[in-house]
Design a protein around this motif. Structure first.
Motif, PDB file in Angstrom:
ATOM      1  N   ALA A  19     -13.686  -7.285  -3.156  1.00  0.00           N
ATOM      2  CA  ALA A  19     -13.644  -8.470  -2.289  1.00  0.00           C
ATOM      3  C   ALA A  19     -13.210  -8.086  -0.873  1.00  0.00           C
ATOM      4  N   LEU A  20     -12.106  -7.342  -0.774  1.00  0.00           N
ATOM      5  CA  LEU A  20     -11.607  -6.946   0.554  1.00  0.00           C
ATOM      6  C   LEU A  20     -12.596  -6.011   1.255  1.00  0.00           C
ATOM      7  N   GLU A  21     -13.234  -5.135   0.475  1.00  0.00           N
ATOM      8  CA  GLU A  21     -14.228  -4.212   1.047  1.00  0.00           C
ATOM      9  C   GLU A  21     -15.365  -4.997   1.723  1.00  0.00           C
ATOM     10  N   SER A  22     -15.718  -6.146   1.134  1.00  0.00           N
ATOM     11  CA  SER A  22     -16.861  -6.901   1.673  1.00  0.00           C
ATOM     12  C   SER A  22     -16.483  -7.819   2.841  1.00  0.00           C
ATOM     13  N   MET A  23     -15.199  -7.928   3.177  1.00  0.00           N
ATOM     14  CA  MET A  23     -14.786  -8.783   4.303  1.00  0.00           C
ATOM     15  C   MET A  23     -15.173  -8.135   5.638  1.00  0.00           C
ATOM     16  N   GLU A  24     -15.834  -8.925   6.487  1.00  0.00           N
ATOM     17  CA  GLU A  24     -16.257  -8.377   7.786  1.00  0.00           C
ATOM     18  C   GLU A  24     -15.568  -9.080   8.946  1.00  0.00           C
ATOM     19  N   ALA A  25     -14.500  -9.823   8.642  1.00  0.00           N
ATOM     20  CA  ALA A  25     -13.739 -10.522   9.689  1.00  0.00           C
ATOM     21  C   ALA A  25     -12.265 -10.446   9.320  1.00  0.00           C
ATOM     22  N   PRO A  26     -11.349 -10.636  10.290  1.00  0.00           N
ATOM     23  CA  PRO A  26      -9.923 -10.664   9.966  1.00  0.00           C
ATOM     24  C   PRO A  26      -9.669 -11.674   8.845  1.00  0.00           C
ATOM     25  N   THR A  27      -8.818 -11.304   7.887  1.00  0.00           N
ATOM     26  CA  THR A  27      -8.707 -12.089   6.656  1.00  0.00           C
ATOM     27  C   THR A  27      -7.267 -12.497   6.369  1.00  0.00           C
ATOM     28  N   VAL A  28      -7.102 -13.783   6.060  1.00  0.00           N
ATOM     29  CA  VAL A  28      -5.839 -14.292   5.499  1.00  0.00           C
ATOM     30  C   VAL A  28      -6.036 -14.250   3.982  1.00  0.00           C
ATOM     31  N   TRP A  29      -5.207 -13.446   3.322  1.00  0.00           N
ATOM     32  CA  TRP A  29      -5.430 -13.141   1.903  1.00  0.00           C
ATOM     33  C   TRP A  29      -4.398 -13.854   1.038  1.00  0.00           C
ATOM     34  N   ILE A  30      -4.887 -14.667   0.085  1.00  0.00           N
ATOM     35  CA  ILE A  30      -4.018 -15.334  -0.894  1.00  0.00           C
ATOM     36  C   ILE A  30      -4.069 -14.519  -2.182  1.00  0.00           C
ATOM     37  N   VAL A  31      -2.880 -14.048  -2.626  1.00  0.00           N
ATOM     38  CA  VAL A  31      -2.823 -13.084  -3.733  1.00  0.00           C
ATOM     39  C   VAL A  31      -1.661 -13.439  -4.651  1.00  0.00           C
ATOM     40  N   GLY A  32      -1.736 -13.025  -5.919  1.00  0.00           N
ATOM     41  CA  GLY A  32      -0.575 -13.154  -6.796  1.00  0.00           C
ATOM     42  C   GLY A  32      -0.865 -13.874  -8.089  1.00  0.00           C
ATOM     43  N   GLY A  33       0.106 -13.807  -8.996  1.00  0.00           N
ATOM     44  CA  GLY A  33      -0.030 -14.378 -10.336  1.00  0.00           C
ATOM     45  C   GLY A  33       0.720 -13.489 -11.301  1.00  0.00           C
ATOM     46  N   VAL A  34       0.196 -13.334 -12.505  1.00  0.00           N
ATOM     47  CA  VAL A  34       0.843 -12.486 -13.508  1.00  0.00           C
ATOM     48  C   VAL A  34       0.351 -11.056 -13.330  1.00  0.00           C
ATOM     49  N   ASP A  35       1.262 -10.193 -12.941  1.00  0.00           N
ATOM     50  CA  ASP A  35       0.939  -8.782 -12.710  1.00  0.00           C
ATOM     51  C   ASP A  35       0.773  -8.079 -14.058  1.00  0.00           C
ATOM     52  N   LYS A  36      -0.352  -7.377 -14.236  1.00  0.00           N
ATOM     53  CA  LYS A  36      -0.628  -6.715 -15.522  1.00  0.00           C
ATOM     54  C   LYS A  36      -0.364  -5.212 -15.424  1.00  0.00           C
ATOM     55  N   GLY A  37       0.678  -4.854 -14.656  1.00  0.00           N
ATOM     56  CA  GLY A  37       0.953  -3.429 -14.455  1.00  0.00           C
ATOM     57  C   GLY A  37       0.126  -2.880 -13.303  1.00  0.00           C
ATOM     58  N   ASN A  38      -0.058  -3.708 -12.260  1.00  0.00           N
ATOM     59  CA  ASN A  38      -0.939  -3.347 -11.144  1.00  0.00           C
ATOM     60  C   ASN A  38      -0.381  -2.226 -10.273  1.00  0.00           C
ATOM     61  N   ASN A  39      -1.299  -1.371  -9.796  1.00  0.00           N
ATOM     62  CA  ASN A  39      -0.979  -0.404  -8.747  1.00  0.00           C
ATOM     63  C   ASN A  39      -1.825  -0.786  -7.533  1.00  0.00           C
ATOM     64  N   TYR A  40      -1.148  -1.204  -6.450  1.00  0.00           N
ATOM     65  CA  TYR A  40      -1.869  -1.778  -5.310  1.00  0.00           C
ATOM     66  C   TYR A  40      -2.305  -0.739  -4.270  1.00  0.00           C
ATOM     67  N   GLU A  41      -2.007   0.521  -4.512  1.00  0.00           N
ATOM     68  CA  GLU A  41      -2.226   1.538  -3.465  1.00  0.00           C
ATOM     69  C   GLU A  41      -3.655   1.599  -2.949  1.00  0.00           C
TER      70      GLU A  41
END
Length: 446
Positions: free
Chosen positions: A338-360
């Motif tokens: 999703a972020l890769e396909s953004m072509e304009a400055p983005t306000v990102w809404i994120v979060g919920g139940v983390d399933k052991g995520n690595n955000y790097e």
């Protein structure tokens, strides 16, 4: 079949009730048990068909008396009731396993961490132009109910790892693995290898007369194929390599070759945007080519496909700001696309139940494209620790309406507001559909 064969179904949702109806039609004595509350519409179906059921409890004596148990994919193997069944040697299977025994249809089964819904819907869209084909699995009416009511000549099934865990004899003619990235690790003892093996159960019964279509750019899939012997005829697809038997991207054309028979599909008019959707189109087109759909039909289907709700869905443009619903992005890899396909400055809404995520892997996109982050969850600590120093604005909320209002204040003309949570939805919402619908409603109420 003797009347005595007892089919117990754990979970009274779509797959459970569909299996109950098919089981009853095939002569089983059926009992449906749900630890939660069965929805009214499903209760009515069970009552109208004289199928015995209970909810808000599990009556152990009745369940442990089964000959076979169909378990809803949402129930983990580690719950005491499932452990007790397995200890007694009672088979615990999925709806896919049960229903597939009662159809001679050609089955196209699609799994993967991301892209499986879009690929399933796109494949179905291609095939339905010329074939009698049902769409089931994680999507639409239950597979079991369709086998009972219609029994199509062909099925496209979207299948999760949880459903595959309950498959033992199931054998699709064509299997697709879209990709494999860490997901649902909480269900697999936090061992990625267990999750990978679960996905590859889709080919466990395939022979050389069956096909595996897979992403040849996915290192995890390649590694597994290298180290495990698989009988299927392999049809890879790739954006970067030339593929002799399978599909690849040559400049602006998808080239698909099966047994020296090549078709070429231009990508410039494909309805879905983004590199990941070219891969989804490759997989769907390869199935079309295998099942002898005309080239013109495949091309037109790719061009007029409408896309999937909650997956990079453009909702509205308000004051020149585009609001995008990607609620279906329940893991980091989906949000990566999703972020890769953004072509304009983005306000990102994120979060919920983390399933052991690595955000790097998201860091480059945060630096390059994200101007503000809105954390929408009951526990946002990990998000704030991961991204807090990377953006000027990071805020927390537990309400979708508030998240959208904050985004509205921050976003300027030409920006995007993207809901792409990278997490499961169960802390604040019923499911990802509920989360996506609440987002769209909040946007429309601005």
């Amino acid at each position: 079949m003797s009347r005595k064969s007892k089919l117990v179904i754990l979970g009274g949702g779509e797959s459970g009730v569909g299996t109950a109806l098919l089981g009853q039609a095939k002569g089983y004595e059926v009992f449906v048990s749900d630890k939660g509350i069965i929805k009214e519409k499903y209760k009515n179906v069970l009552i109208n068909n004289n199928i015995e059921w209970e909810d808000q409890q599990h009556t152990e004596a009745k369940i442990l008396n089964a000959n076979v148990v169909m378990k809803s994919p949402g129930i983990p193997d580690k719950v005491p009731m499932v452990k007790a069944l397995l200890k007694k040697g009672i088979p615990v299977i999925s709806e896919i396993e049960f229903a597939s025994k009662y159809t001679n249809a050609t089955i196209v089964a699609i799994t993967g961490s991301n892209g499986k819904t879009t690929t399933s819907m796109l494949t179905h869209h291609v095939l339905k132009q010329e074939l009698d084909v049902g769409l089931a699995g994680n999507i639409g009416d239950s597979f079991a109910k369709q086998v009972l009511d219609h029994d199509f000549d062909n099925y496209v099934l979207e299948i999760s790892s949880f459903q595959l865990d309950g498959c033992f004899d199931f054998n699709p003619k064509i299997a697709i693995i879209t990709n494999i990235v860490p997901d649902h690790l909480d269900r697999y003892n936090y061992e990625f290898e267990n999750y990978i093996a679960s996905k590859f159960r889709i080919v466990q019964n395939q022979t050389k007369d069956d096909y595996l279509i897979y992403d040849a750019d996915d290192e995890v899939i390649l590694e597994y194929l290298k180290n495990n012997s698989i009988q299927s005829t392999l049809l890879p697809f790739s954006l970067t390599k030339t593929i002799e038997n399978g599909a690849y991207l040559d400049q602006d054309n998808i080239k698909i070759t099966i047994d020296n028979n090549q078709i070429i599909m231009p990508t410039k008019n494909i309805a879905l945007e983004g590199k990941h959707n070219i891969k989804n189109a490759m997989a769907a087109s390869t199935v079309g080519h295998l099942l002898k759909i005309r080239k013109q039909t495949i091309r037109e289907s790719l061009e007029n496909f409408q896309g999937v709700e909650h997956r990079l869905e453009n909702v509205l443009k308000i004051n020149k700001v585009q609001y995008i619903n990607d609620s279906k992005a329940t893991n980091v890899n989906a949000t990566y696309f999703a972020l890769e396909s953004m072509e304009a400055p983005t306000v990102w809404i994120v979060g919920g139940v983390d399933k052991g995520n690595n955000y790097e892997e998201l860091f480059p996109f945060i630096n390059e494209k994200v101007k503000a982050i809105i954390c929408l969850g009951t526990d946002n600590e990990k998000l704030i620790a991961s991204f807090g120093k990377m953006v000027d604005i990071i805020v927390e909320t537990q309400f979708m309406s508030e998240a959208v209002k904050i985004a509205y204040k921050i976003a300027e003309a030409g920006d995007n507001v993207l809901l792409s949570p990278a997490c499961a939805s169960f802390d604040l919402f019923e499911n990802y559909e509920d989360r996506g619908r609440q987002f769209k409603e909040a946007v429309r109420n601005l």
